[in-house]
Design a protein around this motif. Structure first.
Motif, PDB file in Angstrom:
ATOM      1  N   PHE A 338       6.524   1.524 -23.878  1.00 46.15           N
ATOM      2  CA  PHE A 338       7.928   1.156 -23.960  1.00 46.15           C
ATOM      3  C   PHE A 338       8.112  -0.262 -23.441  1.00 46.15           C
ATOM      4  O   PHE A 338       7.232  -0.829 -22.791  1.00 46.15           O
ATOM      5  N   GLY A 339       9.281  -0.840 -23.727  1.00 44.33           N
ATOM      6  CA  GLY A 339       9.631  -2.155 -23.226  1.00 44.33           C
ATOM      7  C   GLY A 339      10.376  -2.057 -21.910  1.00 44.33           C
ATOM      8  O   GLY A 339      10.757  -0.967 -21.461  1.00 44.33           O
ATOM      9  N   LEU A 340      10.613  -3.201 -21.281  1.00 38.63           N
ATOM     10  CA  LEU A 340      11.303  -3.223 -19.994  1.00 38.63           C
ATOM     11  C   LEU A 340      12.716  -2.662 -20.130  1.00 38.63           C
ATOM     12  O   LEU A 340      13.450  -3.014 -21.051  1.00 38.63           O
ATOM     13  N   GLY A 341      13.086  -1.791 -19.196  1.00 37.53           N
ATOM     14  CA  GLY A 341      14.428  -1.228 -19.186  1.00 37.53           C
ATOM     15  C   GLY A 341      14.676  -0.147 -20.210  1.00 37.53           C
ATOM     16  O   GLY A 341      15.826   0.262 -20.409  1.00 37.53           O
ATOM     17  N   ALA A 342      13.630   0.338 -20.869  1.00 38.95           N
ATOM     18  CA  ALA A 342      13.807   1.310 -21.949  1.00 38.95           C
ATOM     19  C   ALA A 342      14.294   2.655 -21.424  1.00 38.95           C
ATOM     20  O   ALA A 342      14.037   3.039 -20.281  1.00 38.95           O
ATOM     21  N   ALA A 343      14.994   3.386 -22.305  1.00 39.18           N
ATOM     22  CA  ALA A 343      15.461   4.726 -21.969  1.00 39.18           C
ATOM     23  C   ALA A 343      14.496   5.798 -22.450  1.00 39.18           C
ATOM     24  O   ALA A 343      14.485   6.917 -21.936  1.00 39.18           O
ATOM     25  N   LYS A 344      13.681   5.459 -23.450  1.00 39.75           N
ATOM     26  CA  LYS A 344      12.715   6.409 -24.003  1.00 39.75           C
ATOM     27  C   LYS A 344      11.439   5.658 -24.344  1.00 39.75           C
ATOM     28  O   LYS A 344      11.441   4.437 -24.495  1.00 39.75           O
ATOM     29  N   SER A 345      10.349   6.387 -24.475  1.00 39.47           N
ATOM     30  CA  SER A 345       9.099   5.772 -24.918  1.00 39.47           C
ATOM     31  C   SER A 345       9.107   5.640 -26.431  1.00 39.47           C
ATOM     32  O   SER A 345       9.880   6.309 -27.131  1.00 39.47           O
TER      33      SER A 345
END
Length: 384
Positions: A338-345
């Protein structure tokens, strides 16, 4: 063919836009070091979530023409190249069966302005400024309770500074970081004096860290308050991030006190909640109160922006030209990437395909077993 067309388009944009680009000031280069130190600690704050296994990022700006980032000094206007080469790495592993994770980190950025384009060895000309900023340290986390602590040093190394810039020398900073649930406290020191204190609250519920995948709790705000002890008066930076729709559309606002007030606003759309790809529309307020509108596109290995607020703030005030950044940034945990600050993978298509193949093969095997049992069954006949 598509790749060739995109390459030609990017080259054409870089060729045309230098006509409208602004010049980089000596003052913006003087203050870039302290901005980079804070940026590295903010990026680490986003990467260091108890339970994260690692984070890796690498990037550099591609500016093919010396007229895109000309330098303005008391001696006139100089053709040359502004640059930012950065790399970040964070890795953590469990300590046996203790439940704790031990990690190490290293952020490094080489930045400045030089009269020739380069990748490793600058020219070190008479108007050059070349510095590097290193942030390194260790982390200890207890993912079960979402607790974490980190600390280390920041080292700013001045390789070359011309006489047109402010006096600058190598410097060493100490920093500390603590995470408890949604709350983060971070600070740094230099020669016994505090340099900054940051308090962040990520109230938004995220499925990636055991929270909700939808509902009212996913619309709670995330905010960051930083107090900075600079060479002059203290300054305050407040930023707010708000989910607007399905954890894919976000608004971000930054306010600076006592100077500037409103500083920037961004509207970001992520096609997926993993935040690996984004489309941005931004607005940045200059020191003369003019508003600059821009936008950008972020892909896994490329970022393109024009008058993007993050470029104006983090790339020496550059605007009026297309900025191309070759980049890669990705975090990992047990749930995926995931990227920085993501809510989900990120959705893992390979896993879905494997699961489908497994389900299909299991279904066929079950049907075959049923047929075999039917064939070998015992048939009873009534006696006459």
């Amino acid at each position: 063919m598509l790749l060739k067309k995109m390459s030609f388009l990017l080259f054409f944009l870089c060729l045309v836009t230098p006509t409208f680009s602004n010049n980089i000031s000596v003052s913006s280069l003087d203050h870039a070091g302290e901005i980079a130190r804070d940026r590295e600690l903010r990026e680490f704050q986003q990467a260091f979530q108890p339970g994260t296994a690692g984070y890796f990022a690498i990037g550099m700006h591609y500016l093919p023409f010396p007229t895109q980032t000309q330098l303005s000094s008391e001696y006139g206007t100089h053709d040359g190249f502004a640059f930012r080469h950065q790399m970040a790495a964070y890795f953590a592993n469990p300590i046996g069966n203790s439940g704790y994770d031990l990690g190490i980190l290293w952020w490094v950025e080489r930045q400045g302005w030089d009269q020739e384009d380069f990748f490793v060895w600058p020219r070190y000309g008479e108007f050059s400024l070349v510095r590097s900023i290193h942030t390194t340290g260790a982390t200890l986390a207890l993912p079960k309770y979402h607790l974490g602590a980190a600390g280390g040093i920041q080292y700013q190394n001045v390789e070359k500074t011309a006489k047109i810039y402010a006096d600058e020398s190598d410097s060493l900073f100490w920093w500390g970081h603590a995470t408890w649930g949604p709350t983060v406290v971070q600070t740094s020191f230099h020669e016994g004096e505090w340099r900054h204190v940051r308090v962040s609250m990520d109230l938004e519920s995220k499925e990636l860290w055991g929270g909700a995948s939808h509902g009212w709790s996913t619309y709670l705000p995330n905010f960051d308050v930083g107090l900075f002890n600079g060479d002059g008066d203290d300054s305050l930076r407040i930023s707010l991030e708000q989910n607007l729709w399905a954890q894919q559309l976000y608004a971000e606002v930054a306010v600076y006190y006592p100077e500037h007030g409103f500083r920037s606003a961004m509207l970001k759309y992520y096609p997926d909640a993993s935040r690996i790809v984004s489309f941005d529309v931004t607005c940045f307020r200059l020191n003369n109160d003019d508003l600059v509108w821009g936008g950008g596109l972020t892909l896994p290995f490329l970022r393109v922006g024009y008058n993007h607020a993050s470029d104006i703030e983090n790339f020496f005030g550059s605007r009026g030209t297309f900025m191309i950044e070759l980049r890669f940034a990705l975090s990992s945990a047990k749930s995926g990437f995931f990227g920085l600050g993501a809510a989900k993978s990120a959705p893992m298509d390979s896993e879905r395909v494997s699961k489908k193949l497994w389900d299909d093969s299991s279904k066929k095997a079950t049907e075959a077993d049923k047929k075999e049992i039917t064939a070998k069954g015992i048939r009873r006949e009534k006696s006459k």
